[in-house]
Design an enzyme around this catalytic site. Structure first.
Site, PDB file in Angstrom:
ATOM      1  N   LYS A 105      43.586  47.856  43.611  1.00 18.39           N
ATOM      2  CA  LYS A 105      43.965  48.734  42.497  1.00 18.39           C
ATOM      3  C   LYS A 105      43.665  48.099  41.140  1.00 18.39           C
ATOM      4  O   LYS A 105      43.135  48.750  40.251  1.00 18.39           O
ATOM      5  CB  LYS A 105      45.466  49.071  42.537  1.00 18.39           C
ATOM      6  CG  LYS A 105      45.899  49.836  43.772  1.00 18.39           C
ATOM      7  CD  LYS A 105      47.348  50.291  43.653  1.00 18.39           C
ATOM      8  CE  LYS A 105      48.352  49.158  43.533  1.00 18.39           C
ATOM      9  NZ  LYS A 105      48.512  48.330  44.720  1.00 18.39           N
ATOM     10  N   ARG A 158      56.669  53.703  43.498  1.00 16.89           N
ATOM     11  CA  ARG A 158      56.642  52.984  44.774  1.00 16.89           C
ATOM     12  C   ARG A 158      57.696  53.501  45.737  1.00 16.89           C
ATOM     13  O   ARG A 158      57.746  53.042  46.876  1.00 16.89           O
ATOM     14  CB  ARG A 158      56.908  51.502  44.517  1.00 16.89           C
ATOM     15  CG  ARG A 158      55.667  50.671  44.328  1.00 16.89           C
ATOM     16  CD  ARG A 158      56.103  49.257  44.006  1.00 16.89           C
ATOM     17  NE  ARG A 158      55.213  48.264  44.534  1.00 16.89           N
ATOM     18  CZ  ARG A 158      54.245  47.698  43.823  1.00 16.89           C
ATOM     19  NH1 ARG A 158      54.021  48.062  42.583  1.00 16.89           N
ATOM     20  NH2 ARG A 158      53.505  46.769  44.361  1.00 16.89           N
ATOM     21  N   ARG A 180      44.388  34.680  48.053  1.00 17.63           N
ATOM     22  CA  ARG A 180      43.638  35.158  46.884  1.00 17.63           C
ATOM     23  C   ARG A 180      44.146  34.436  45.631  1.00 17.63           C
ATOM     24  O   ARG A 180      45.291  33.982  45.562  1.00 17.63           O
ATOM     25  CB  ARG A 180      43.742  36.683  46.727  1.00 17.63           C
ATOM     26  CG  ARG A 180      45.005  37.147  46.091  1.00 17.63           C
ATOM     27  CD  ARG A 180      44.983  38.636  45.774  1.00 17.63           C
ATOM     28  NE  ARG A 180      46.292  39.028  45.295  1.00 17.63           N
ATOM     29  CZ  ARG A 180      46.657  40.249  44.984  1.00 17.63           C
ATOM     30  NH1 ARG A 180      45.811  41.245  45.108  1.00 17.63           N
ATOM     31  NH2 ARG A 180      47.868  40.512  44.557  1.00 17.63           N
ATOM     32  N   ARG A 222      49.337  33.657  42.813  1.00 19.22           N
ATOM     33  CA  ARG A 222      50.544  34.372  42.433  1.00 19.22           C
ATOM     34  C   ARG A 222      51.655  33.973  43.392  1.00 19.22           C
ATOM     35  O   ARG A 222      51.415  33.834  44.583  1.00 19.22           O
ATOM     36  CB  ARG A 222      50.283  35.885  42.545  1.00 19.22           C
ATOM     37  CG  ARG A 222      50.298  36.590  41.228  1.00 19.22           C
ATOM     38  CD  ARG A 222      49.805  37.995  41.338  1.00 19.22           C
ATOM     39  NE  ARG A 222      50.643  38.850  42.173  1.00 19.22           N
ATOM     40  CZ  ARG A 222      50.453  40.163  42.306  1.00 19.22           C
ATOM     41  NH1 ARG A 222      49.468  40.741  41.656  1.00 19.22           N
ATOM     42  NH2 ARG A 222      51.225  40.879  43.078  1.00 19.22           N
ATOM     43  N   ARG A 276      56.003  42.129  51.594  1.00 19.71           N
ATOM     44  CA  ARG A 276      55.421  43.102  50.653  1.00 19.71           C
ATOM     45  C   ARG A 276      54.766  44.250  51.406  1.00 19.71           C
ATOM     46  O   ARG A 276      54.873  45.410  51.016  1.00 19.71           O
ATOM     47  CB  ARG A 276      54.393  42.417  49.742  1.00 19.71           C
ATOM     48  CG  ARG A 276      55.057  41.675  48.597  1.00 19.71           C
ATOM     49  CD  ARG A 276      54.093  40.720  47.954  1.00 19.71           C
ATOM     50  NE  ARG A 276      53.042  41.359  47.204  1.00 19.71           N
ATOM     51  CZ  ARG A 276      51.864  40.793  46.933  1.00 19.71           C
ATOM     52  NH1 ARG A 276      51.604  39.573  47.372  1.00 19.71           N
ATOM     53  NH2 ARG A 276      50.986  41.428  46.218  1.00 19.71           N
TER      54      ARG A 276
END
Ligand code: ADP
Length: 222
Positions: free
Chosen positions: A22, A97, A136, A163, A174
């Protein structure tokens, strides 16, 4: 990418799981339409970095891969969409969400006299999401994400960091919370015929081409 930016308002919603791309596609849309990219995750991380009260509250929630309360998130998006830079349109990423957030966003859009032109759904299988998220790296300046092993941001030259919620212990929670709370949100928009479903696997350029076509209304809603 077309040279001429389109005229008029465009209000877009980017929908997809964590790791679906996204943020990357939002950057393409922002550059093309020249409208703000409103990413609730980035807004929360800015609060955390600034050490605000909200940031202190949100930090352990993000680190655990859970969701910040609907009340806080709805308040945040309410304030943000009323800012004047949103007048020509906006790209929302990371909200709604949950089903209550979607209902609140409907009310807010009505109050603002606006409607979504398109909901762009980047579809990626769960196994690939898990693989993409673990390892990542991200530029701390622009939040662009890069695959494991990349040293620096291609735009800023900044050394990349991981992160906190991309650490293995937060990745699975998540995805689980996304499947439980966020997948039902898509039905909310499907019912309105607004959803363009795009395969989120492939090259960034190929996906961008489809995303721009969908945003320009050239792809039939599913
Ligand atoms: P991703 O989509 O990769 O999980 P984001 O940057 O969109 O990343 O969000 C990071 C985190 O911020 C989420 O895991 C969640 O804790 C919090 N967050 C962002 N948006 C919302 C929201 N609308 N409702 C609840 N929590 C949110």
């Amino acid at each position: 990418m077309a040279a001429q930016p389109p005229e008029g308002l465009v209000n877009l919603l980017l929908y997809g799981a964590p790791g679906s791309g996204k943020g990357t596609q939002a950057n393409v849309l922002r550059a093309y339409f020249r409208i703000p990219h409103i990413a609730t995750g980035d807004m929360l991380r800015a609060e955390i970095a600034a050490g605000t009260e909200l940031g202190l509250q949100a930090q352990p929630i993000l680190a655990a891969g859970k969701y910040v309360s609907d009340e806080i998130m709805i308040g945040m998006i309410r304030n943000r969409l009323r800012q004047p830079d949103c007048d020509p349109g906006f790209i929302i990423d990371g909200f709604p969400r949950t089903v209550p957030q979607a209902a609140a966003l409907d009310d807010l859009m009505r109050e603002l006299g606006r409607a979504f032109d398109r909901v762009i759904y980047l579809k990626v299988p769960v196994e690939e999401l898990l693989q993409r998220l673990s390892g990542r790296l991200v530029c701390p300046r622009c939040q662009r994400t890069y695959p494991p092993g990349t040293a620096a941001c291609a735009i800023h030259g900044t050394p990349l960091v991981q992160r906190e919620d991309d650490k293995p212990e937060a990745v699975r929670p998540r995805i689980e919370i996304y499947l439980e709370k966020t997948v039902p949100v898509l039905d909310h928009y499907r019912g309105e015929g607004l959803v363009s479903e795009i395969d989120g696997r492939g090259t960034i350029e190929e996906i961008s081409r489809q995303v721009l076509a969908a945003a320009n209304g050239k792809v039939k809603a599913q």
